[in-house]
Write an enzyme that holds these catalytic residues in place. Structure first.
Site, PDB file in Angstrom:
ATOM      1  N   CYS A 330      57.773  49.135  61.741  1.00 33.67           N
ATOM      2  CA  CYS A 330      58.723  49.633  60.753  1.00 33.67           C
ATOM      3  C   CYS A 330      58.516  48.919  59.407  1.00 33.67           C
ATOM      4  O   CYS A 330      57.504  49.130  58.752  1.00 33.67           O
ATOM      5  CB  CYS A 330      60.147  49.492  61.277  1.00 33.67           C
ATOM      6  SG  CYS A 330      61.326  50.602  60.451  1.00 33.67           S
ATOM      7  N   HIS A 427      60.159  51.577  67.128  1.00 29.90           N
ATOM      8  CA  HIS A 427      60.700  50.350  67.707  1.00 29.90           C
ATOM      9  C   HIS A 427      60.861  50.503  69.219  1.00 29.90           C
ATOM     10  O   HIS A 427      60.965  51.603  69.749  1.00 29.90           O
ATOM     11  CB  HIS A 427      62.087  50.046  67.127  1.00 29.90           C
ATOM     12  CG  HIS A 427      62.082  49.468  65.759  1.00 29.90           C
ATOM     13  ND1 HIS A 427      61.593  48.210  65.491  1.00 29.90           N
ATOM     14  CD2 HIS A 427      62.529  49.967  64.579  1.00 29.90           C
ATOM     15  CE1 HIS A 427      61.750  47.961  64.197  1.00 29.90           C
ATOM     16  NE2 HIS A 427      62.309  49.004  63.630  1.00 29.90           N
TER      17      HIS A 427
END
Length: 485
Positions: A330, A427
């Site tokens: 991310c 994630h």
């Protein structure tokens, strides 16, 4: 008819979240429909709910303990700090804007309606709602307009149990002092107290326990010994991230100032052959790392400047020259690229900054925030991956042609030509056992643990721990049907 009780603490990080998770598992095993609730939370480690929003990761763990799907009503107000003085405001799972701390303190009482609305919905489908406070009710300077502790307890009409942390020292003063500073209306909500995190022979604190009871007039729900396996549960607070040493493979993680969604580290920390080292500010990244993992960030551009300020960029380039692996997730993925552009200032001041240049990609901070649970697969080997996306911006460039994951038929992520540097927006990828095993094999590590099974076993062990050391029958009897003021 539904009953509720609120667990408040004498301070932050006294173990409220873990206690509520253990209670949720214990009471759900007794056949009760349990729902966790926290009116206001502050955390950059958010979870994506099954109804497509954000809540604090502690509430997601508590929902799991209660054998209940996650829902945005479990944490209706989530504050995600972006700077020292401001935070993104998430209301019932959705981004509602950014507010400075001073403005939030003036306006937070307006959010009480949303908190009560969510609480009412949970109560409509539960036998027991376990409410977690935030910080401490003893912070009397925050009482006006409070929605996190006594302000919510009084508005919702729910009883309170106060928890102190003996590991910090001065637990008698913590609990008795809290009683001393609360006004009578707030004191009328408290039904008892508990002492958490005792190390050694619990009977040695019998006199202290009785002294608290005598001074306060409150019932003692128990003195809870230290639960040594708490580290096996997903951490919510950056302070709780556990460096795990001893493994032959070292994973190094720079502790960014606005680090977010660092639950990616929990499955790695559970691996016996992996040594996870969290590197704080002021220390160099170790030269013997096998993998440097750049975690997510709530303020990518700000944390990139922070990364460089520590000299970690120089350490990272040296690590790459030595043949080390790098993984950016991310915000960490965005940092690895050539540039990060923020034309509208969604991440801070508008502008464009140079990235670390280790991947031939560029990021533009624009568009709607993407918040979703995601099923993917590894393009190499086809291992299934369960994860989630929670980010702003899009990343494109030549290295995206070497994507290493696939989501609904579309490629995800980027990799360098030699495959040693990778990035992705996904994630939670290491919670998937087969994927984690295939990834770690590239680092020379064999993995055969079932991570998710280990979390559930730890929740059962925690429930057993509380059944032994707390009077759960008394605690349940103290829970009451909410009486709205």
């Amino acid at each position: 008819m539904v009953r509720a009780i609120m667990i408040q603490g004498t301070g932050s990080n006294v173990g409220k979240s873990v206690l509520v998770a253990g209670l949720a598992r214990a009471y759900s095993r007794r056949g009760l429909r349990v729902a966790p609730f926290k009116p206001q939370n502050m955390s950059n480690n958010a979870a994506v709910t099954e109804n497509g929003g954000e809540i604090g990761r502690a509430q997601a763990l508590q929902a799991r303990a209660a054998n209940r799907p996650t829902h945005t009503d479990m944490n209706p107000i989530l504050l995600k700090p972006e700077t020292d003085t401001g935070a993104q405001i998430i209301v019932q799972g959705q981004r509602a804007g950014t507010m400075k701390a001073g403005d939030y303190r003036k306006d937070k009482s307006k959010l009480l309606g949303a908190a009560l609305q969510s609480f009412d919905r949970l109560c409509s489908d539960a036998d027991l709602v376990l409410i977690e406070g935030a910080g401490s009710p003893a912070e009397t300077n925050l009482r006006n307009g409070d929605i996190a502790n006594m302000g919510f307890a009084c508005a919702a009409g729910v009883p309170v149990v106060l928890v102190g942390d003996i590991h910090r020292g001065g637990v008698i003063a913590q609990i008795v002092g809290t009683q001393a500073v609360l006004d009578q209306n707030d004191l009328s909500m408290i039904r008892g107290f508990a002492v958490n995190r005792f190390k050694g022979d619990v009977s040695l604190f019998d006199e202290g326990r009785d002294d608290i009871a005598t001074r306060t007039g409150w019932a003692c729900l128990g003195v809870v010994p230290w639960f040594h396996d708490a580290w096996k549960l997903p951490a919510e607070d950056m302070m709780d991230i556990r460096s795990h040493t001893g493994g032959k493979c070292k994973v190094v993680v720079p502790q960014l100032e606005r680090m977010a969604n660092f639950d990616d580290l929990d499955p790695l920390s559970a691996e016996p052959d992996i040594s996870v080292e969290i590197v704080p500010a002021g220390r160099a990244l170790p030269g013997d790392a096998n993998l440097v993992l750049l975690p997510g960030s709530k303020s990518t551009i700000g944390d990139l400047a922070y990364f460089r300020k520590q000299g970690w960029d120089i350490d990272l380039y040296a690590h790459v020259r030595r043949g080390g692996h790098v993984l950016g997730l991310c915000g960490g993925y965005q940092m690895l690229g050539k540039t990060i552009s923020d034309p509208d200032g969604v991440d801070g001041r508008p502008g464009t900054v140079d990235g670390l240049g280790l991947l031939d990609v560029s990021t533009v901070m624009a568009g709607q925030k993407r918040v979703t649970l995601t099923k993917a697969k590894a393009l190499e080997g086809g291992a299934p991956v369960s994860g989630y996306e929670i980010h702003m911006g899009r990343t494109e460039g030549p290295d995206c042609t070497r994507a290493w994951l696939e989501i609904d038929g579309r490629p995800e992520g980027a990799a360098s030509a030699n495959g040693r540097i990778r990035g992705s927006y996904l994630h939670g990828i290491f919670s998937s056992d087969s994927f984690r095993a295939s990834y770690l094999k590239q680092l020379g590590v064999s993995s055969n643990i079932a991570y998710e099974d280990g979390v559930d076993q730890t929740l059962d062990d925690l429930a057993d721990h509380l059944e032994t050391h707390m009077d759960l029958d008394l605690l349940l009897s103290l829970a009451e049907t909410p009486q709205r003021s």
